[in-house]
Design an enzyme around this catalytic site. Structure first.
Site, PDB file in Angstrom:
ATOM      1  N   HIS A  33     -15.315  24.776 -64.975  1.00  0.00           N
ATOM      2  CA  HIS A  33     -14.427  25.235 -65.877  1.00  0.00           C
ATOM      3  C   HIS A  33     -14.825  26.017 -66.972  1.00  0.00           C
ATOM      4  O   HIS A  33     -14.436  27.094 -67.431  1.00  0.00           O
ATOM      5  CB  HIS A  33     -13.435  24.180 -66.539  1.00  0.00           C
ATOM      6  CG  HIS A  33     -12.910  23.152 -65.322  1.00  0.00           C
ATOM      7  ND1 HIS A  33     -13.454  21.889 -65.131  1.00  0.00           N
ATOM      8  CD2 HIS A  33     -11.746  23.352 -64.300  1.00  0.00           C
ATOM      9  CE1 HIS A  33     -12.498  21.579 -64.271  1.00  0.00           C
ATOM     10  NE2 HIS A  33     -11.736  22.268 -63.755  1.00  0.00           N
ATOM     11  N   GLN A  60       1.757  19.325 -56.301  1.00  0.00           N
ATOM     12  CA  GLN A  60       0.783  19.623 -55.335  1.00  0.00           C
ATOM     13  C   GLN A  60       0.356  18.690 -54.951  1.00  0.00           C
ATOM     14  O   GLN A  60      -0.874  18.845 -54.001  1.00  0.00           O
ATOM     15  CB  GLN A  60      -0.131  20.654 -56.091  1.00  0.00           C
ATOM     16  CG  GLN A  60      -0.807  20.120 -57.081  1.00  0.00           C
ATOM     17  CD  GLN A  60      -1.846  21.364 -57.812  1.00  0.00           C
ATOM     18  OE1 GLN A  60      -1.259  22.166 -58.636  1.00  0.00           O
ATOM     19  NE2 GLN A  60      -3.008  21.580 -57.571  1.00  0.00           N
ATOM     20  N   LEU A 184     -19.624  22.065 -58.329  1.00  0.00           N
ATOM     21  CA  LEU A 184     -18.971  21.133 -59.226  1.00  0.00           C
ATOM     22  C   LEU A 184     -17.641  21.138 -58.990  1.00  0.00           C
ATOM     23  O   LEU A 184     -16.797  21.958 -58.723  1.00  0.00           O
ATOM     24  CB  LEU A 184     -19.127  21.772 -60.782  1.00  0.00           C
ATOM     25  CG  LEU A 184     -20.802  22.094 -61.474  1.00  0.00           C
ATOM     26  CD1 LEU A 184     -20.615  22.195 -62.777  1.00  0.00           C
ATOM     27  CD2 LEU A 184     -21.568  20.612 -60.982  1.00  0.00           C
TER      28      LEU A 184
HETATM   29  N1  LIG Z   1     -17.747  24.670 -59.527  1.00  0.00           N
HETATM   30  C1  LIG Z   1     -16.710  25.646 -60.133  1.00  0.00           C
HETATM   31  N2  LIG Z   1     -17.124  26.738 -60.417  1.00  0.00           N
HETATM   32  C2  LIG Z   1     -16.344  27.679 -60.702  1.00  0.00           C
HETATM   33  N3  LIG Z   1     -14.795  27.319 -60.726  1.00  0.00           N
HETATM   34  C3  LIG Z   1     -14.491  26.125 -60.461  1.00  0.00           C
HETATM   35  C4  LIG Z   1     -15.296  25.062 -60.057  1.00  0.00           C
HETATM   36  N4  LIG Z   1     -14.543  23.850 -59.694  1.00  0.00           N
HETATM   37  C5  LIG Z   1     -13.439  24.094 -60.018  1.00  0.00           C
HETATM   38  N5  LIG Z   1     -13.118  25.549 -60.613  1.00  0.00           N
HETATM   39  C6  LIG Z   1     -11.890  26.060 -60.917  1.00  0.00           C
HETATM   40  O1  LIG Z   1     -11.303  25.700 -61.990  1.00  0.00           O
HETATM   41  C7  LIG Z   1      -9.969  25.709 -61.908  1.00  0.00           C
HETATM   42  C8  LIG Z   1      -9.365  24.211 -62.301  1.00  0.00           C
HETATM   43  O2  LIG Z   1      -9.616  23.587 -61.135  1.00  0.00           O
HETATM   44  P1  LIG Z   1      -9.578  21.888 -60.961  1.00  0.00           P
HETATM   45  O3  LIG Z   1      -8.963  21.416 -62.271  1.00  0.00           O
HETATM   46  O4  LIG Z   1      -8.669  21.471 -59.912  1.00  0.00           O
HETATM   47  O5  LIG Z   1     -10.959  21.508 -60.926  1.00  0.00           O
HETATM   48  P2  LIG Z   1     -11.692  20.967 -59.750  1.00  0.00           P
HETATM   49  O6  LIG Z   1     -12.875  20.752 -60.304  1.00  0.00           O
HETATM   50  O7  LIG Z   1     -11.663  21.960 -58.463  1.00  0.00           O
HETATM   51  O8  LIG Z   1     -11.148  19.730 -59.348  1.00  0.00           O
HETATM   52  P3  LIG Z   1     -10.818  18.929 -58.070  1.00  0.00           P
HETATM   53  O9  LIG Z   1     -11.671  17.814 -57.896  1.00  0.00           O
HETATM   54  O10 LIG Z   1      -9.431  18.737 -58.286  1.00  0.00           O
HETATM   55  O11 LIG Z   1     -10.994  20.125 -57.041  1.00  0.00           O
HETATM   56  C9  LIG Z   1      -9.594  26.101 -60.599  1.00  0.00           C
HETATM   57  O12 LIG Z   1      -9.413  27.685 -60.754  1.00  0.00           O
HETATM   58  C10 LIG Z   1     -10.901  25.800 -59.902  1.00  0.00           C
HETATM   59  O13 LIG Z   1     -11.144  26.804 -58.803  1.00  0.00           O
HETATM   60  C1  LIG Z   2      -4.571  25.834 -60.618  1.00  0.00           C
HETATM   61  C2  LIG Z   2      -4.058  24.614 -60.831  1.00  0.00           C
HETATM   62  C3  LIG Z   2      -4.516  24.311 -62.130  1.00  0.00           C
HETATM   63  C4  LIG Z   2      -2.573  24.343 -60.597  1.00  0.00           C
HETATM   64  O1  LIG Z   2      -2.362  23.245 -60.658  1.00  0.00           O
HETATM   65  C5  LIG Z   2      -4.897  23.682 -59.830  1.00  0.00           C
HETATM   66  O2  LIG Z   2      -4.654  24.039 -58.454  1.00  0.00           O
HETATM   67  C6  LIG Z   2      -6.516  23.680 -59.897  1.00  0.00           C
HETATM   68  O3  LIG Z   2      -6.647  22.977 -60.790  1.00  0.00           O
HETATM   69  O4  LIG Z   2      -7.041  24.288 -59.242  1.00  0.00           O
HETATM   70  N1  BAL Z   3      -8.554  21.975 -57.363  1.00  0.00           N
HETATM   71  C1  BAL Z   3      -7.133  22.250 -56.642  1.00  0.00           C
HETATM   72  C2  BAL Z   3      -6.492  21.402 -57.055  1.00  0.00           C
HETATM   73  C3  BAL Z   3      -6.004  20.310 -56.155  1.00  0.00           C
HETATM   74  O1  BAL Z   3      -7.084  19.727 -55.360  1.00  0.00           O
HETATM   75  O2  BAL Z   3      -4.900  19.828 -56.105  1.00  0.00           O
END
Ligand SMILES: Nc1ncnc2c1ncn2[C@@H]1O[C@H](COP(=O)(O)OP(=O)(O)OP(=O)(O)O)[C@@H](O)[C@H]1O
Ligand SMILES: CC(C)(CO)[C@@H](O)C(=O)[O-]
Ligand code: BAL
Length: 333
Positions: A33, A60, A184
């Site tokens: 993030h 979602q 991550l």
């Molecule tokens: N390792 C990463 N590198 C770059 N961007 C990331 C990474 N992990 C998540 N993101 C991006 O951060 C944004 C928010 O994602 P989210 O809050 O769902 O986190 P996540 O780590 O993907 O969580 P989850 O465990 O739900 O998959 C999304 O656009 C996601 O693609």
């Molecule tokens: C884009 C998003 C914040 C929408 O809830 C979610 O799908 C995520 O964290 O990737």
């Molecule tokens: N990282 C995408 C959001 C989800 O898993 O719901």
């Protein structure tokens, strides 16, 4: 850095103020993030506003998924967001996002939302696009940042803003990984040490496919340059330092029909790793390994050349993880 809960607190509404970049998240912020936030900051002129949205969107999540246990860590998120250069966290309430409860009208992801994540999580992408559309309306950004880790998500968001004329530029941010390759993810915090070891197979499978393709390309270049061929295919790949070559040398030696740089070759290399991980304790429970066209997210045929995305999803214990990488499939040689 401020934490606000309403669009009014963000300042000048609807594009009248300085340009904004928004980073939509579900919180539990980590370095992935932070990379999105830093990329947002870098795009804006001085005075621009970086907004991180934190909202765990019920729409979602399917029945039986982890909506209830999803980590909610707003104070810690504020520290990560501030250190990465965000100006404000926008953390809307359910009442703001869904004033009449579950919405009767929602966006439909269409055919690109059906395979892969859409197949395992029916309705997920409709819910995701609906909340992203709402967050874009509420924050009115010039740029919106999405991680490539969720490749199908960012592709769908791009189609949504193009198909529905949203005045925002979607920016994809490369996946941030741990040193050992694990992408991550907020859900990594569910993993114990043994589960984490098994989970490494996701990224290792993708790297094995990538390494196989580059080893084969190097092999073909060597042949084209008229240099002496290796003894056999397996020896050749081993000499080119392909990580997996020694482990599946027999399979490689037998695979004389596999075309250089082909989809079949990439799939085979990844499956070798995933099959091995299915035997670990705890085991990797594969949902899908797919090699897809980035424009459709449908499987590419073995004859495909050019860009493709290899995507993988698997459960380890009760935790479901995803990962992907871009691959370039070579022309037949
Ligand atoms: N390792 C990463 N590198 C770059 N961007 C990331 C990474 N992990 C998540 N993101 C991006 O951060 C944004 C928010 O994602 P989210 O809050 O769902 O986190 P996540 O780590 O993907 O969580 P989850 O465990 O739900 O998959 C999304 O656009 C996601 O693609
Ligand atoms: C884009 C998003 C914040 C929408 O809830 C979610 O799908 C995520 O964290 O990737
Ligand atoms: N990282 C995408 C959001 C989800 O898993 O719901």
């Amino acid at each position: 850095m401020r934490i606000v809960h309403t669009p009014q607190e963000l300042g000048e509404p609807y594009g009248a103020g300085p340009p904004r970049a928004v980073v939509p998240t579900m919180g539990a912020l980590h370095e992935g993030h932070a990379a999105n936030i830093r990329a947002a900051r870098a795009l804006l002129p001085p005075g621009g506003q970086v907004i991180v949205t934190v909202y765990v969107n019920p729409l979602q999540f399917g029945a039986g998924e982890d909506f209830d246990r999803y980590p909610r860590t707003l104070q810690a998120d504020a520290r990560v967001a501030e250190a990465a250069g965000a100006d404000v966290i926008f953390a809307p309430s359910d009442a703001l996002m869904y004033p009449s409860g579950e919405p009767l009208v929602r966006l439909s992801a269409g055919p690109m939302g059906e395979p892969l994540e859409g197949a395992t999580r029916p309705g997920h992408f409709d819910g995701m696009l609906t909340v992203v559309a709402k967050l874009l309306h509420l924050t009115a950004p010039r740029y919106a940042m999405f991680g490539e880790k969720d490749a199908q998500q960012v592709a769908l968001v791009r189609r949504m803003v193009a198909d529905l004329n949203f005045p925002v530029e979607i920016v994809a941010v490369p996946t941030v990984r741990e040193e050992d390759g694990l992408a991550l993810s907020s859900r990594n915090r569910y993993l114990n040490a043994a589960e984490r070891r098994t989970a490494l197979a996701l990224s290792r499978a993708l790297f094995a496919a990538r390494d196989r393709l580059s080893a084969e390309a190097a092999l073909a270049d060597r042949a084209a340059a008229g240099r002496a061929p290796f003894g056999d295919r397996a020896q050749a790949l081993a000499a080119l330092h392909e990580e997996r070559a020694s482990a599946d040398a027999a399979a490689l030696a037998a695979a004389t029909a596999v075309r250089t740089g082909s989809a079949a070759s990439a799939r085979a290399a990844a499956h070798t790793v995933l099959t091995e991980a299915a035997g670990l304790n705890p085991p990797l429970d594969l949902d899908y390994l797919a090699l897809v066209d980035p424009a459709t997210f449908r499987e590419v045929p073995d004859t495909h050349t050019g860009e493709a995305i290899m995507a993988v999803a698997a459960k380890v214990g009760t935790t479901r993880l995803i990962d992907n990488t871009r691959l370039t499939l070579g022309a037949p040689r």
